[in-house]
Motif scaffolding. Structure first.
Motif, short mmCIF file in Angstrom:
data_model
loop_
_atom_site.label_atom_id
_atom_site.label_comp_id
_atom_site.label_asym_id
_atom_site.label_seq_id
_atom_site.Cartn_x
_atom_site.Cartn_y
_atom_site.Cartn_z
N ASN A 51 -2.66 -10.61 -8.30
CA ASN A 51 -2.19 -9.73 -7.19
C ASN A 51 -1.58 -10.77 -6.17
OD1 ASN A 51 -3.14 -7.47 -8.42
ND2 ASN A 51 -4.84 -7.17 -7.01
N SER A 53 -0.09 -9.60 -2.87
CA SER A 53 0.57 -8.87 -1.81
C SER A 53 1.10 -9.46 -0.56
CB SER A 53 -0.72 -7.82 -1.41
OG SER A 53 -1.61 -8.85 -0.82
N SER A 56 4.67 -8.86 -0.33
CA SER A 56 5.04 -7.40 0.45
C SER A 56 4.72 -7.40 2.07
CB SER A 56 4.46 -6.18 -0.27
OG SER A 56 3.05 -6.25 0.05
N ARG A 57 3.91 -8.45 2.30
CA ARG A 57 3.28 -8.56 3.62
C ARG A 57 3.98 -9.76 4.47
NH1 ARG A 57 -2.65 -9.77 3.86
NH2 ARG A 57 -2.37 -10.89 1.93
N CYS A 89 1.53 -9.07 -9.32
CA CYS A 89 2.04 -7.75 -8.50
C CYS A 89 2.40 -8.23 -6.85
CB CYS A 89 0.86 -6.89 -8.55
SG CYS A 89 1.30 -5.18 -7.42
N HIS A 91 2.80 -5.97 -4.47
CA HIS A 91 2.79 -4.96 -3.70
C HIS A 91 1.53 -4.98 -2.89
CE1 HIS A 91 5.19 -3.52 -7.23
NE2 HIS A 91 6.01 -3.35 -6.26
N ASN A 92 1.19 -4.38 -2.20
CA ASN A 92 -0.09 -4.05 -1.46
C ASN A 92 -0.62 -2.67 -1.59
OD1 ASN A 92 0.79 -2.14 0.75
ND2 ASN A 92 1.94 -3.73 1.81
N ASP A 93 -1.90 -2.58 -1.15
CA ASP A 93 -2.70 -1.23 -1.61
C ASP A 93 -2.08 -0.05 -1.13
OD1 ASP A 93 -4.77 -2.76 -2.92
OD2 ASP A 93 -5.88 -2.84 -0.97
N GLU A 95 1.04 0.64 -1.28
CA GLU A 95 2.19 1.14 -2.16
C GLU A 95 1.98 1.85 -3.40
OE1 GLU A 95 5.52 -2.12 -1.97
OE2 GLU A 95 3.80 -3.08 -1.14
N GLN A 96 0.80 1.73 -3.78
CA GLN A 96 0.19 2.47 -4.98
C GLN A 96 1.16 2.61 -5.77
OE1 GLN A 96 -0.59 6.68 -3.74
NE2 GLN A 96 -2.23 6.01 -2.28
N CYS A 97 1.13 1.38 -6.40
CA CYS A 97 2.15 0.95 -7.80
C CYS A 97 0.93 1.04 -8.90
CB CYS A 97 2.37 -0.50 -7.73
SG CYS A 97 1.32 -1.76 -7.43
N ARG A 100 -0.69 -3.26 -9.27
CA ARG A 100 -1.78 -4.03 -8.63
C ARG A 100 -3.37 -3.69 -9.17
NH1 ARG A 100 -2.50 -6.98 -4.06
NH2 ARG A 100 -4.36 -6.39 -2.87
#
Length: 182
Positions: A51, A53, A56-57, A89, A91-93, A95-97, A100
């Motif tokens: 992960n 994230s 994305s952050r 991944c 994405h962060n939490d 984004e519900q991909c 992750r």
């Protein structure tokens, strides 16, 4: 094919409270590079599922992540090992991909790229998310106490059935140990 999937931060390299945002911040845990080399030399394929994230952050760019992974590849190769696939991944939490962790998407990606049934795969991690992703795919979950591992084991009842090892090197020692004849 024998495949092991490793989480990155806390399993291969030191876990930081913030994302590893520069190649110089990527510091391997003692024995981890040699453990990967022993796996490779023992006929195992090695993949990483991580992960990230921080992308994305806005804490690191995709280019920086690739540079970090290039450093990891170089260090592993210098130790005599090889990483076949890295899945990440960005994405962060929120984004519900489906990639992750604890979602199993990265494991499915690795499975497709290497054409392997995940029920034959070992997943080594230091977090509840890693274990949940492994269990969602019928892979064999293994905990290490490095990184967030000991805290995860202390805080999450219900993981008692998952084997736990001090670090990646101690798990690889057990995995590669000659089996006694019965």
């Amino acid at each position: 094919m024998k495949l092991i999937v490793l989480d990155r931060d806390g399993v291969i390299n030191e876990y930081l409270e913030k994302p590893v945002a520069h190649p110089d911040e990527w510091v391997p845990l003692p024995g981890s590079l040699e453990a990967i080399a022993r796996l490779h030399q023992g006929g195992w394929h090695v993949a990483v599922a991580t992960n990230q994230s921080g992308i994305s952050r806005g804490l690191l760019t995709l280019e920086t992540l690739h540079a970090i992974h290039q450093r990891m590849h170089e260090k592993v190769n210098k130790a005599g090992g090889k990483i076949d696939v890295i899945a990440f991944c960005p994405h962060n939490d929120s984004e519900q991909c489906d990639c992750r962790k604890p979602a199993p998407g990265m494991l499915y990606t690795i499975s497709e790229r290497l054409d392997i049934d995940l029920s034959t795969v070992v997943v080594v991690g230091d977090s509840l998310r890693d274990m949940q992703a492994a269990m969602a795919t019928a892979a064999t979950p293994i905990m290490v106490r490095t990184g967030k591992g000991q805290k995860t084991l202390d805080n999450n009842k219900g993981l008692e059935h998952i084997p736990a090892y001090d670090d990646l090197a101690s798990y690889v020692d057990a995995l590669l140990a000659p089996k006694e004849e019965e």
